[in-house]
Write a protein that holds these residues in place. Structure first.
Motif, PDB file in Angstrom:
ATOM      1  N   THR A  42     -16.376 -27.292 -18.952  1.00 38.08           N
ATOM      2  CA  THR A  42     -15.637 -26.135 -18.456  1.00 38.08           C
ATOM      3  C   THR A  42     -14.834 -25.527 -19.599  1.00 38.08           C
ATOM      4  O   THR A  42     -14.766 -26.075 -20.705  1.00 38.08           O
ATOM      5  N   ASN A  43     -14.241 -24.392 -19.319  1.00 40.76           N
ATOM      6  CA  ASN A  43     -13.377 -23.719 -20.289  1.00 40.76           C
ATOM      7  C   ASN A  43     -11.969 -24.285 -20.228  1.00 40.76           C
ATOM      8  O   ASN A  43     -11.585 -24.951 -19.261  1.00 40.76           O
ATOM      9  N   ASP A  44     -11.199 -24.013 -21.242  1.00 41.09           N
ATOM     10  CA  ASP A  44      -9.767 -24.338 -21.265  1.00 41.09           C
ATOM     11  C   ASP A  44      -9.047 -23.073 -21.703  1.00 41.09           C
ATOM     12  O   ASP A  44      -8.909 -22.791 -22.887  1.00 41.09           O
ATOM     13  N   GLY A  45      -8.609 -22.302 -20.726  1.00 40.14           N
ATOM     14  CA  GLY A  45      -8.017 -20.990 -20.954  1.00 40.14           C
ATOM     15  C   GLY A  45      -8.813 -19.937 -20.216  1.00 40.14           C
ATOM     16  O   GLY A  45     -10.046 -19.907 -20.297  1.00 40.14           O
ATOM     17  N   PHE A  46      -8.101 -19.084 -19.463  1.00 34.14           N
ATOM     18  CA  PHE A  46      -8.800 -18.065 -18.689  1.00 34.14           C
ATOM     19  C   PHE A  46      -7.909 -16.838 -18.535  1.00 34.14           C
ATOM     20  O   PHE A  46      -6.698 -16.953 -18.326  1.00 34.14           O
ATOM     21  N   SER A  47      -8.532 -15.665 -18.603  1.00 29.63           N
ATOM     22  CA  SER A  47      -7.798 -14.411 -18.426  1.00 29.63           C
ATOM     23  C   SER A  47      -8.783 -13.316 -18.021  1.00 29.63           C
ATOM     24  O   SER A  47      -9.962 -13.574 -17.797  1.00 29.63           O
TER      25      SER A  47
END
Length: 283
Positions: A197-202
């Protein structure tokens, strides 16, 4: 976190209409996107899939799981008794648990539709209106991905960023924090299942044409996490989109801005694949 860090920029809603899909293809051709996620329950999907697959070397291609708009691929008498998905409200209020078996079956059907049209497993999975983060959907999705792709697990988008990063961006903080609340525990669930998964989202937006999209794009790059992913919703408006979605003209603004921004190449993560065709996320 530095806003200069390279990030994944992913366009939602490929397949919702020909116009939106054509706009996303324009951005891929211009090198302005890292990824796009396809909605496989719309009837146009099969016709639109080949053009996207032809650009596979330039973009990660995912499933945009849809349980909130349009119709399911087969009857879902509990969740969608009228034949139309009920929107996001039942998921927000925890009223879909009784439809768990239907949801699991529809996840399988949408994955089947993706595979049949592309001949590949999705590089990643996310959800329309972030529907994949809600517990009944989350559990079924994780189980399906682990069972179907034991040797090639897709990345699952986590739209819940850390509160400290959300507060640095300030804009759309209430919306971002609300999504993060509903996504709590998702990263741990994915880690236990061995799903990346990602670490950081916007990428949250007011979807207000009075606000220049360029300023929202700059906000999305602030406080980027170490494996940051930002969403966007570009596309051309057509009659099909207008009949299916409230988000219309603002998509044209996003498309025009992304095509015009010459600086994107300096911070966009370009899609790369290994010899087996696996996406090398943030590498």
């Amino acid at each position: 976190m530095s806003g200069a860090r390279r990030i994944v920029l992913s366009a939602d809603d490929y397949g919702i209409s020909e116009g939106v899909s054509r706009g996303i293809l324009d951005l891929i051709g211009a090198g302005r996107l890292s990824a796009t996620a396809a909605m496989t329950n719309w009837p146009e999907w099969l016709a639109l899939a080949p053009a996207l697959l032809a650009r596979r070397e330039r973009v990660a291609i995912g499933l945009h799981l849809n349980l909130t708009a349009g119709s399911p691929l087969e009857a879902m008498p509990v969740l969608a008794p009228t034949g139309i998905f009920p929107g996001i409200s039942p998921f927000l209020h925890g009223k879909v648990g009784v439809a768990a078996s239907e949801i699991a079956a529809e996840i399988g059907r949408q994955l089947d539709s993706f595979e049949e049209a592309t001949g590949m497993a999705p590089d990643f999975v996310d959800g329309h209106h972030h529907v994949h983060i809600f517990p009944p959907v989350r559990r079924a999705l994780i189980a399906a991905l682990v069972a179907r792709y034991p040797d090639r697990k897709p990345l699952v988008r986590n739209p819940g960023d850390h509160l400290a990063r959300i507060l640095v961006r300030r804009a759309f903080a209430v919306k971002a924090a609300g999504v993060a609340f509903h996504a709590r525990g998702l990263a741990a669930d994915l880690a236990r299942a061995g799903l990346p998964t990602n670490d950081g989202f916007s990428g949250f937006s007011a979807f207000d044409r009075a606000t220049p999209y360029g300023s929202e794009l700059d906000i999305a790059r602030r406080a980027a996490g170490p494996r940051h992913l930002a969403m966007c919703h570009p596309g051309h408006v057509d009659a099909t989109l207008q009949a299916r979605d409230d988000l219309t003209d603002r998509r044209e603004d996003e498309l025009a801005t992304l095509l015009d921004r010459r600086d994107i190449n300096a911070w966009l993560w370009p899609c790369r694949r290994d010899a087996a065709g696996r996406v090398l996320w943030w590498q």
